[in-house]
Design a protein around this motif. Structure first.
Motif, PDB file in Angstrom:
ATOM      1  N   GLY A  43       5.557   9.609   8.212  1.00  0.00           N
ATOM      2  CA  GLY A  43       5.312   9.041   6.890  1.00  0.00           C
ATOM      3  C   GLY A  43       6.570   8.459   6.278  1.00  0.00           C
ATOM      4  O   GLY A  43       6.549   7.379   5.667  1.00  0.00           O
ATOM      5  N   LYS A  44       7.690   9.158   6.455  1.00  0.00           N
ATOM      6  CA  LYS A  44       8.959   8.665   5.923  1.00  0.00           C
ATOM      7  C   LYS A  44       9.350   7.353   6.591  1.00  0.00           C
ATOM      8  O   LYS A  44       9.848   6.430   5.948  1.00  0.00           O
ATOM      9  CB  LYS A  44      10.048   9.711   6.144  1.00  0.00           C
ATOM     10  CG  LYS A  44      11.382   9.357   5.531  1.00  0.00           C
ATOM     11  CD  LYS A  44      12.384  10.472   5.739  1.00  0.00           C
ATOM     12  CE  LYS A  44      13.740  10.117   5.125  1.00  0.00           C
ATOM     13  NZ  LYS A  44      14.733  11.206   5.336  1.00  0.00           N
ATOM     14  N   ILE A  54       7.270   5.126   7.986  1.00  0.00           N
ATOM     15  CA  ILE A  54       6.359   4.049   7.573  1.00  0.00           C
ATOM     16  C   ILE A  54       6.692   3.572   6.167  1.00  0.00           C
ATOM     17  O   ILE A  54       6.859   2.370   5.916  1.00  0.00           O
ATOM     18  CB  ILE A  54       4.895   4.527   7.649  1.00  0.00           C
ATOM     19  CG1 ILE A  54       4.503   4.781   9.105  1.00  0.00           C
ATOM     20  CG2 ILE A  54       3.974   3.489   7.017  1.00  0.00           C
ATOM     21  CD1 ILE A  54       3.123   5.401   9.263  1.00  0.00           C
ATOM     22  N   PHE A  55       6.795   4.514   5.213  1.00  0.00           N
ATOM     23  CA  PHE A  55       7.060   4.128   3.833  1.00  0.00           C
ATOM     24  C   PHE A  55       8.484   3.605   3.656  1.00  0.00           C
ATOM     25  O   PHE A  55       8.749   2.771   2.803  1.00  0.00           O
ATOM     26  CB  PHE A  55       6.808   5.310   2.892  1.00  0.00           C
ATOM     27  CG  PHE A  55       5.356   5.642   2.735  1.00  0.00           C
ATOM     28  CD1 PHE A  55       4.515   4.816   2.008  1.00  0.00           C
ATOM     29  CD2 PHE A  55       4.812   6.774   3.335  1.00  0.00           C
ATOM     30  CE1 PHE A  55       3.168   5.111   1.868  1.00  0.00           C
ATOM     31  CE2 PHE A  55       3.472   7.072   3.207  1.00  0.00           C
ATOM     32  CZ  PHE A  55       2.641   6.239   2.470  1.00  0.00           C
ATOM     33  N   GLY A  56       9.399   4.108   4.493  1.00  0.00           N
ATOM     34  CA  GLY A  56      10.770   3.607   4.430  1.00  0.00           C
ATOM     35  C   GLY A  56      10.838   2.148   4.841  1.00  0.00           C
ATOM     36  O   GLY A  56      11.540   1.338   4.220  1.00  0.00           O
ATOM     37  N   LYS A  57      10.083   1.786   5.894  1.00  0.00           N
ATOM     38  CA  LYS A  57      10.047   0.393   6.333  1.00  0.00           C
ATOM     39  C   LYS A  57       9.399  -0.505   5.290  1.00  0.00           C
ATOM     40  O   LYS A  57       9.842  -1.625   5.051  1.00  0.00           O
ATOM     41  CB  LYS A  57       9.294   0.299   7.658  1.00  0.00           C
ATOM     42  CG  LYS A  57      10.034   0.915   8.845  1.00  0.00           C
ATOM     43  CD  LYS A  57       9.219   0.803  10.106  1.00  0.00           C
ATOM     44  CE  LYS A  57       9.964   1.435  11.287  1.00  0.00           C
ATOM     45  NZ  LYS A  57       9.164   1.376  12.540  1.00  0.00           N
ATOM     46  N   ARG A  58       8.335   0.021   4.647  1.00  0.00           N
ATOM     47  CA  ARG A  58       7.673  -0.778   3.602  1.00  0.00           C
ATOM     48  C   ARG A  58       8.610  -1.037   2.443  1.00  0.00           C
ATOM     49  O   ARG A  58       8.674  -2.143   1.912  1.00  0.00           O
ATOM     50  CB  ARG A  58       6.418  -0.045   3.127  1.00  0.00           C
ATOM     51  CG  ARG A  58       5.262  -0.086   4.094  1.00  0.00           C
ATOM     52  CD  ARG A  58       4.034   0.585   3.484  1.00  0.00           C
ATOM     53  NE  ARG A  58       2.901   0.545   4.381  1.00  0.00           N
ATOM     54  CZ  ARG A  58       1.707   1.077   4.102  1.00  0.00           C
ATOM     55  NH1 ARG A  58       1.520   1.677   2.942  1.00  0.00           N
ATOM     56  NH2 ARG A  58       0.740   1.007   4.970  1.00  0.00           N
ATOM     57  N   THR A  59       9.330  -0.015   2.040  1.00  0.00           N
ATOM     58  CA  THR A  59      10.257  -0.147   0.910  1.00  0.00           C
ATOM     59  C   THR A  59      11.349  -1.150   1.244  1.00  0.00           C
ATOM     60  O   THR A  59      11.724  -1.989   0.419  1.00  0.00           O
ATOM     61  CB  THR A  59      10.903   1.214   0.579  1.00  0.00           C
ATOM     62  OG1 THR A  59       9.868   2.154   0.288  1.00  0.00           O
ATOM     63  CG2 THR A  59      11.835   1.092  -0.612  1.00  0.00           C
ATOM     64  N   GLU A 108       9.943  -4.672   1.120  1.00  0.00           N
ATOM     65  CA  GLU A 108       9.624  -5.157  -0.219  1.00  0.00           C
ATOM     66  C   GLU A 108      10.853  -5.511  -1.028  1.00  0.00           C
ATOM     67  O   GLU A 108      10.752  -6.192  -2.042  1.00  0.00           O
ATOM     68  CB  GLU A 108       8.819  -4.091  -0.966  1.00  0.00           C
ATOM     69  CG  GLU A 108       7.421  -3.878  -0.394  1.00  0.00           C
ATOM     70  CD  GLU A 108       6.722  -2.707  -1.028  1.00  0.00           C
ATOM     71  OE1 GLU A 108       7.342  -2.039  -1.889  1.00  0.00           O
ATOM     72  OE2 GLU A 108       5.558  -2.454  -0.670  1.00  0.00           O
TER      73      GLU A 108
END
Length: 314
Positions: A299-300, A302-307, A310
């Motif tokens: 999860g870290k 995936i969300f780290g890549k999204r952040t 963005e």
């Protein structure tokens, strides 16, 4: 009129007898609850001494007292009322909360086991820039970290304490919860205080003014304490995995039946039954902690890549 008065006295007498019987049952309930949370208590006792390592020895007991005071306040004024209110308005929430706490214990237990066999954390720590802080700031950081860990463990303790008195009179529930909060806090942090000052006690007893046997005993304490703290750390880690997995297992009918069947199959050998259940829960807790760790890292990532995607580029 007199008959009505005596009837009222009879009602009062019956109420007093019922209250007395309820109060007599409090020590039994406290003892039963303490046994149920023994694993968490062991873990709490094993974890706390590390928060005073590297600090001024003269401040050790003061730091332990600060942590103990906050722990007792949290248990008495926040966690116990929260458990009672949840039990009254949303009893269905008790088991999921216990299971989430159990999952946290499994995750923490796995992290400790993983750290024993991996030097990655040490390499990472060495690569970070060292931040210089004052002793007072370090002490405050340690206390804050200790209280945060204690809140999670204390929440588990009070939730389990409430689960042992569900269905009883509200007065009995309150008395048991308060008694458990005070007893466990005093026992845990009293023992922790003794542990962190054991070296000083040993050094004092090893002075020349005492009898040779006393001096030898004092030197033995000083030599034994590092080994004792290491053993206590291992026991605490094992307790986290065992207790965390058992909490989750009892929240799932299938696994709860499996544990019950295991105990029933070894009923003729109580010690072996206890060990088998603890071992099964410990292994299960380690596996669950591993799964949670991988999910969190995924999860870290995936969300780290999204952040990162963005964020505007310059």
């Amino acid at each position: 009129m007199p008959s009505g008065f005596f009837a009222l006295l009879d009602d009062i007498s019956a109420l007093v007898k019922a209250s007395a019987a309820s109060l007599d049952d409090v020590p039994t309930q406290v003892a039963k609850t303490t046994g149920k949370v023994s694993g968490i208590v062991i873990d709490d006792t094993a974890v706390t001494p590390k928060y005073v390592v590297g600090l001024d020895p003269s401040r050790e007991l003061s730091i332990i007292f600060r942590i103990a005071k906050k722990s007792l306040i949290n248990k008495l004024l926040i966690l116990s009322p929260a458990a009672l209110l949840l039990g009254y308005f949303a009893p269905w929430a008790i088991t999921p909360i216990l299971m989430m706490g159990g999952a946290y214990l499994c995750y923490e237990g796995y992290e400790k086991v993983h750290s024993l066999f991996s030097k990655h954390a040490d390499v990472h720590a060495e690569s970070e820039e060292v931040k210089v802080i004052t002793p007072e700031e370090l002490e405050q950081q340690r206390v804050t970290s200790a209280v945060r860990t204690d809140v999670i463990l204390s929440a588990e303790i009070m939730a389990i304490a409430y689960s042992q008195v569900v269905g009883q009179a509200i007065l009995n529930q309150i008395l048991v919860m308060l008694a458990v909060a005070v007893f466990i806090t005093v026992a845990v942090y009293g023992f922790v205080g003794l542990i962190v000052k054991a070296d000083d006690i040993g050094v004092h007893l090893a002075q020349d003014k005492f009898h040779p046997v006393t001096r030898k005993f004092g030197r033995g304490i000083v030599k034994f304490m590092p080994h004792f703290l290491t053993i206590l750390g291992y026991v605490g880690t094992a307790a986290m995995l065992w207790v965390g997995a058992e909490i989750i297992a009892h929240g799932i009918p299938f696994t709860s039946h499996l544990l019950h069947d295991l105990e029933h199959a070894l009923a003729s050998m109580p010690a072996l039954a206890w060990f088998a259940k603890a071992l099964a829960c410990g292994i299960g807790g380690l596996i669950l902690g591993f799964i949670i760790d991988k999910i969190l890292k995924l999860g870290k990532g995936i969300f780290g890549k999204r952040t990162a995607a963005e964020q505007p580029t310059h």
